[in-house]
Design a protein around this motif. Structure first.
Motif, short mmCIF file in Angstrom:
data_model
loop_
_atom_site.label_atom_id
_atom_site.label_comp_id
_atom_site.label_asym_id
_atom_site.label_seq_id
_atom_site.Cartn_x
_atom_site.Cartn_y
_atom_site.Cartn_z
N LEU A 58 0.81 -1.22 0.00
CA LEU A 58 0.00 0.00 0.00
C LEU A 58 0.84 1.27 0.00
O LEU A 58 0.48 2.26 -0.63
CB LEU A 58 -0.93 0.01 1.22
CG LEU A 58 -1.95 -1.12 1.31
CD1 LEU A 58 -2.75 -0.99 2.60
CD2 LEU A 58 -2.88 -1.12 0.11
N ASP A 59 1.94 1.24 0.73
CA ASP A 59 2.73 2.46 0.88
C ASP A 59 4.12 2.09 1.37
O ASP A 59 4.32 1.04 1.98
CB ASP A 59 2.05 3.40 1.88
CG ASP A 59 2.69 4.79 1.91
OD1 ASP A 59 3.36 5.16 0.92
OD2 ASP A 59 2.52 5.50 2.92
N PHE A 60 5.10 2.97 1.08
CA PHE A 60 6.46 2.76 1.57
C PHE A 60 7.19 4.09 1.50
O PHE A 60 6.77 5.04 0.83
CB PHE A 60 7.18 1.69 0.75
CG PHE A 60 7.22 1.97 -0.73
CD1 PHE A 60 8.25 2.69 -1.31
CD2 PHE A 60 6.21 1.49 -1.56
CE1 PHE A 60 8.28 2.94 -2.67
CE2 PHE A 60 6.22 1.74 -2.93
CZ PHE A 60 7.26 2.46 -3.49
N SER A 61 8.30 4.16 2.22
CA SER A 61 9.03 5.43 2.32
C SER A 61 10.10 5.59 1.25
O SER A 61 10.37 6.71 0.81
CB SER A 61 9.67 5.54 3.71
OG SER A 61 10.48 4.41 3.97
N SER A 62 10.74 4.51 0.84
CA SER A 62 11.77 4.59 -0.20
C SER A 62 12.05 3.19 -0.72
O SER A 62 11.70 2.20 -0.08
CB SER A 62 13.07 5.19 0.36
OG SER A 62 13.76 4.26 1.17
N HIS A 63 12.68 3.11 -1.87
CA HIS A 63 13.22 1.84 -2.32
C HIS A 63 14.38 2.08 -3.28
O HIS A 63 14.53 3.15 -3.86
CB HIS A 63 12.16 0.93 -2.94
CG HIS A 63 11.41 1.50 -4.11
ND1 HIS A 63 10.34 0.87 -4.66
CD2 HIS A 63 11.59 2.62 -4.84
CE1 HIS A 63 9.87 1.59 -5.68
NE2 HIS A 63 10.63 2.65 -5.80
N TYR A 64 15.21 1.05 -3.39
CA TYR A 64 16.43 1.15 -4.18
C TYR A 64 16.12 1.16 -5.68
O TYR A 64 16.85 1.77 -6.46
CB TYR A 64 17.34 -0.03 -3.83
CG TYR A 64 18.72 0.03 -4.45
CD1 TYR A 64 19.73 0.77 -3.84
CD2 TYR A 64 19.01 -0.65 -5.62
CE1 TYR A 64 21.00 0.82 -4.40
CE2 TYR A 64 20.27 -0.61 -6.18
CZ TYR A 64 21.26 0.13 -5.57
OH TYR A 64 22.51 0.18 -6.12
N GLY A 65 15.06 0.51 -6.07
CA GLY A 65 14.74 0.40 -7.49
C GLY A 65 14.11 1.65 -8.07
O GLY A 65 13.90 2.66 -7.39
N SER A 66 13.79 1.56 -9.35
CA SER A 66 13.18 2.70 -10.05
C SER A 66 11.66 2.61 -9.98
O SER A 66 11.10 1.58 -9.60
CB SER A 66 13.64 2.73 -11.51
OG SER A 66 13.16 1.60 -12.21
N PHE A 96 15.52 -1.14 0.55
CA PHE A 96 15.39 0.29 0.83
C PHE A 96 16.63 1.03 0.32
O PHE A 96 17.67 0.43 0.07
CB PHE A 96 15.18 0.53 2.32
CG PHE A 96 13.82 0.12 2.80
CD1 PHE A 96 12.74 0.96 2.68
CD2 PHE A 96 13.63 -1.14 3.36
CE1 PHE A 96 11.49 0.59 3.11
CE2 PHE A 96 12.37 -1.53 3.79
CZ PHE A 96 11.30 -0.67 3.67
N ARG A 97 16.51 2.32 0.23
CA ARG A 97 17.56 3.07 -0.43
C ARG A 97 18.81 3.24 0.43
O ARG A 97 19.92 3.20 -0.07
CB ARG A 97 17.03 4.47 -0.82
CG ARG A 97 18.15 5.33 -1.37
CD ARG A 97 17.73 6.28 -2.44
NE ARG A 97 18.87 6.98 -2.97
CZ ARG A 97 18.90 8.23 -3.31
NH1 ARG A 97 17.81 8.95 -3.20
NH2 ARG A 97 19.99 8.79 -3.80
N THR A 98 18.67 3.45 1.73
CA THR A 98 19.82 3.75 2.57
C THR A 98 20.15 2.59 3.50
O THR A 98 19.34 1.70 3.72
CB THR A 98 19.57 5.01 3.42
OG1 THR A 98 18.47 4.75 4.31
CG2 THR A 98 19.24 6.20 2.54
N TYR A 99 21.33 2.61 4.03
CA TYR A 99 21.77 1.62 5.01
C TYR A 99 22.96 2.18 5.75
O TYR A 99 23.64 3.11 5.30
CB TYR A 99 22.16 0.31 4.33
CG TYR A 99 23.36 0.44 3.40
CD1 TYR A 99 24.65 0.24 3.89
CD2 TYR A 99 23.20 0.77 2.06
CE1 TYR A 99 25.75 0.38 3.05
CE2 TYR A 99 24.28 0.91 1.23
CZ TYR A 99 25.55 0.71 1.72
OH TYR A 99 26.63 0.85 0.90
#
Length: 542
Positions: A58-66, A96-99
């Motif tokens: 339904l929703d998310f804050s970020s992701h690594y993909g396009s 997710f985008r960061t780590y």
């Protein structure tokens, strides 16, 4: 005696039929041990444990993909897994985008808010929907690469597929700070008692706990269809402060300052509770000086229009405000947000609104009118704001930081912002897919944004060596530049060599997944960028 046997036979058949019927209807308490997989083609027993995979993200804050791909995106969390039980780096997982912690040490890092509870360590979240509401008994999160980032699991009693959604949608904490697994692939989260049927599941992640990217294959839930549980919340606040001697103060001044100092260490909920004890503490707890910096993100599940109205009189001097993740699914209305800013926005310098899906054009118009001193604006993942609304941001000429990651900002609006906001020092345009010509944008940055220190162009699809040349010539104060997954940049054009020679202050440079980076580029960076601390060339082929 012969008539007895037929009678016994009839009674036996009748008893057998009753048993069969009771087995099919499964009255309460008679089939606790029975387990079944959910089936849409037959009625389920009353007290049966079912196992189901997430139906939808339904929703998310970020992701690594396009935004237009399935690789490394949150959408891979829906459905049956196609990676587990394998482990490793797979594109069919959610990333997710960061780590790690070093994202908080780069030039673009933001200062933390005061009063943030020590237990709140979430950097990202994802919301999943399951088709059948259940009383959860366990959650299985299959972490297939660098596991251990899940810090909270919550459930919502509202069914997102219901035609008549309830007015109030309660979120319930199922598990907090689960075991920090380092080697496991399948992580089972056993749950305590839960008082209502849960459907929407919210998983919070603290990616700073991991040394590299985490990958998640799926989320699976076990639960009873009909159970009755009760839970009670017990809250106790304990405050211990050392006594410090203060000289040359009157008794009243010492008392006032000491109380203010003690209260500055309380979280917002504790401050509100303490205000109910006596008139003196009520005055101190309602003092606007206690709310100069206010972060409501840790309490996102409980923030609504009533919360903002309750805090309104206390926030007349507020300078930093964090409403990230709050207000979704109707919890905060446009009118409620507007009323709050009209009273409390005059001194506002920093405004965090990440993942605020209630925001629309009216909200941005109110922000630009009511917050004349605004210097930092975060609209990360606010993907419900229409493209034309971003034109209002150009009215805030004092902006120094603007985060537009995963928004629908268009080229015309962005050019207007760059033209009028010449004080910009930090700009994030990662995954802004509606910008048609990044070379033109880079040229405008080079001409107007001379003070730019950090720039995020993650996954911009059409920037070329021409735009990079304009950017490097005009923004020579750049300390951080993210050009990850920019496929149109080629080393053979000399663009990376040009960057290294013209941007000697670089501390962080991302060239992620650029297959053309070669030895010459690395040598130029080593020779010219002596302050370089973070270099990402993951995925190069040379």
């Amino acid at each position: 005696m012969s008539p007895v046997f037929p009678m016994l036979t009839v009674l036996s058949m009748f008893y057998y039929m009753c048993l069969r019927r009771r087995a099919r209807t499964a009255t309460r308490g008679e089939m606790n041990s029975r387990r079944a997989i959910e089936s849409n083609t037959r009625a389920l027993p009353i007290n049966v444990e079912i196992v189901q995979y997430a139906k939808e993200v339904l929703d998310f804050s970020s992701h690594y993909g396009s935004e237009n791909s399935m690789s490394y995106t949150m959408w891979n969390l829906a459905g049956i897994p196609n990676v587990y039980p394998s482990s490793g780096d797979f594109t069919q997982t959610a990333v997710f985008r960061t780590y790690g912690t070093w994202w908080d040490r780069c030039p673009s890092a933001r200062l933390p808010f005061k009063r943030t509870p020590s237990t709140f360590c979430s950097q990202d979240y994802v919301e999943l929907a399951f088709e059948e509401p259940v009383y959860p008994t366990a959650v299985h999160i299959l972490e297939t690469y660098h596991p251990g980032a899940v810090v909270r699991i919550l459930a919502c009693s509202a069914n997102p597929y219901s035609q008549n959604p309830p007015a109030e949608k309660d979120l319930h904490l199922l598990n907090e700070d689960p075991c920090r697994c380092k080697q496991q692939v399948s992580v089972s989260r056993p749950l305590g008692k839960f008082g209502s049927a849960g459907d929407v599941r919210n998983v919070r992640l603290g990616s700073s706990r991991l040394p590299s990217w985490q990958q998640v294959s799926l989320s699976l839930i076990r639960g009873d269809l009909r159970s009755v549980c009760e839970s009670k919340d017990v809250c106790m606040v304990v405050l211990c402060m050392p006594w410090t001697s203060v000289c040359h103060w009157t008794k009243e001044e010492k008392s006032f300052s000491l109380i203010q100092l003690i209260l500055s260490h309380l979280t917002v909920p504790d401050l509100c509770r303490l205000a109910q004890t006596c008139k003196l503490l009520y005055q101190h707890c309602c003092d606007p000086l206690q709310y100069i910096h206010l972060s409501l993100q840790p309490y996102w599940a409980r923030i609504n229009d009533t919360s903002l109205e309750y805090l309104q009189s206390r926030c007349t001097l507020i300078q930093w405000l964090n409403l990230s993740w709050t207000g979704n699914r109707g919890a905060i209305s446009v009118s409620g947000f507007s009323r709050f800013l009209k009273v409390c926005g005059s001194e506002l310098v920093r405004l965090e609104l990440s993942c605020g899906h209630f925001l629309n054009e009216t909200c941005l118009e109110v922000i630009t009118e009511m917050c004349p001193n605004l210097q930092e604006l975060n609209l990360s993942s606010c993907d419900k704001i229409p493209p034309q609304a971003f034109n209002h941001i150009a009215k805030v000429g004092s902006l120094k930081r603007l985060i537009l990651y995963r928004t629908k900002v268009e080229q015309t609006a962005l050019l207007s912002i760059l033209n009028f906001c010449s004080e910009l020092q930090h700009l994030s345009l990662g995954s802004c897919v509606m910008i048609e010509d990044y070379d033109l944008i880079a040229s405008m940055m080079g001409a107007k944004c001379k003070k730019l220190r950090s720039l995020d162009l993650w996954r911009c699809k059409n920037i070329t060596e021409s735009g990079i040349a304009e950017l490097a010539s005009g923004c020579q104060l750049l300390e951080e530049l993210d050009l990850g997954w920019c496929p149109t940049l080629q080393s053979s054009t000399g663009c990376f060599t040009n960057l290294a020679r013209k941007l000697p202050n670089l501390q962080k440079l991302f060239l992620t997944a650029n297959r053309s980076v070669c030895d010459t580029d690395i040598e130029e960076l080593a020779a010219n960028c002596t302050h370089l601390r973070q270099l990402d060339i993951l995925g190069k082929r040379m």
